[in-house]
Scaffold this active site. Sequence first.
Site, PDB file in Angstrom:
ATOM      1  CE  LYS A  52      -3.833  -2.397   2.262  1.00 34.57           C
ATOM      2  NZ  LYS A  52      -4.518  -2.767   3.515  1.00 34.57           N
ATOM      3  CD  GLN A  96      -3.528  -4.542   6.663  1.00 35.93           C
ATOM      4  OE1 GLN A  96      -3.693  -3.488   6.059  1.00 35.93           O
ATOM      5  NE2 GLN A  96      -3.920  -5.701   6.159  1.00 35.93           N
ATOM      6  CG  ASP A 119      -9.564  -0.193   5.565  1.00 36.45           C
ATOM      7  OD1 ASP A 119      -9.398  -0.632   4.415  1.00 36.45           O
ATOM      8  OD2 ASP A 119      -8.782  -0.412   6.509  1.00 36.45           O
TER       9      ASP A 119
HETATM   10  N1  GUN Z   1      -6.907  -7.007   6.443  1.00 36.85           N
HETATM   11  C1  GUN Z   1      -7.302  -7.730   5.371  1.00 36.85           C
HETATM   12  N2  GUN Z   1      -7.888  -6.921   4.455  1.00 36.85           N
HETATM   13  C2  GUN Z   1      -7.860  -5.674   4.972  1.00 36.85           C
HETATM   14  C3  GUN Z   1      -8.311  -4.414   4.492  1.00 36.85           C
HETATM   15  O1  GUN Z   1      -8.880  -4.255   3.411  1.00 36.85           O
HETATM   16  N3  GUN Z   1      -8.076  -3.362   5.324  1.00 36.85           N
HETATM   17  C4  GUN Z   1      -7.477  -3.484   6.528  1.00 36.85           C
HETATM   18  N4  GUN Z   1      -7.327  -2.397   7.279  1.00 36.85           N
HETATM   19  N5  GUN Z   1      -7.059  -4.647   7.002  1.00 36.85           N
HETATM   20  C5  GUN Z   1      -7.246  -5.728   6.214  1.00 36.85           C
END
Ligand code: GUN
Length: 294
Positions: A52, A96, A119
Amino acid sequence: MKILDGKKLSNQIKDEIAVEVRQMKERGEKVPHLAAVLVGTDGASLTYVGSKVRSCERIGFESTLIHLPEDTTETYLLAKVAELNANPDIDGYIVQLPLPRHIDEEKVLMAVHPDKDVDGFHPTNFGKMALDMESFVPATPYGIMEMLRRNGVETSGKHTVVIGRSHIVGRPISILMSQKAEAGNATVTLTHSRTKDMKSLTLQADIIVSALGVPGFLTADMVKEDVVIIDVGITRVPDASRERGYYIAGDVDFEGVSKKASYITPVPGGVGPMTIAMLLKNTLLARERHNAKN
Ligand code: GUN
């Protein structure tokens, strides 16, 4: 059979975003700034967050990685979240998941300000999404919708079977695909661990979205001819013969199912890259909304 190439499409979307960022710069505006909070050293999470941050750099966003140790307290993490909420330089941020077990995930997600919740996990955004209002749509389902839209996959009146009811993928994609909108208007069946006779349902499906996390779960005998397959599974399977010590497997037996499918997403290179592209898209949106307010 057509492969739905998420890698190629995500690069196209990132290029489009990069053009907008350049225009923002030319107008003398601040560029989008995404922050990511990572707690602990989970291998998959490190990979995702690293990816990311690198994508941000590539398209001209600013990015900040806040990497906290595994033993971070909930109080400390909540204080960090409050700081990010108050920091006008940060347009959007993610925490995350999964978080270490001693931290209440729901409490942390509830503390993220909805205007910075790129998110789309906060109840305000999730609720708005469910009510067809403008919101931040969670990146993975948003990526699936974009993939269907841009490839011209017909969804109206089609029977979509979603496998898995997670808050991040299964539940939101079941809402989005049933909505009165492009890539929507489907008749959706949401299946889960208590579903009886899964095969009788998948055999009726025109479109299957599998977000289960069980490698090779969906086999050729479970699908009909010309089915559209969206494989959201990303499981690390230990494999000593590989340099990394594992390989990435989807939920779908690609070899068998691809022979019957009209469209299918590969793993890796399908839904995964789209998730990152749509997170960036949400961050751009956050920046634009902040600009509009100021
Ligand atoms: N863990 C797995 N997928 C995601 C996501 O799209 N966002 C976040 N913050 N954590 C994740």
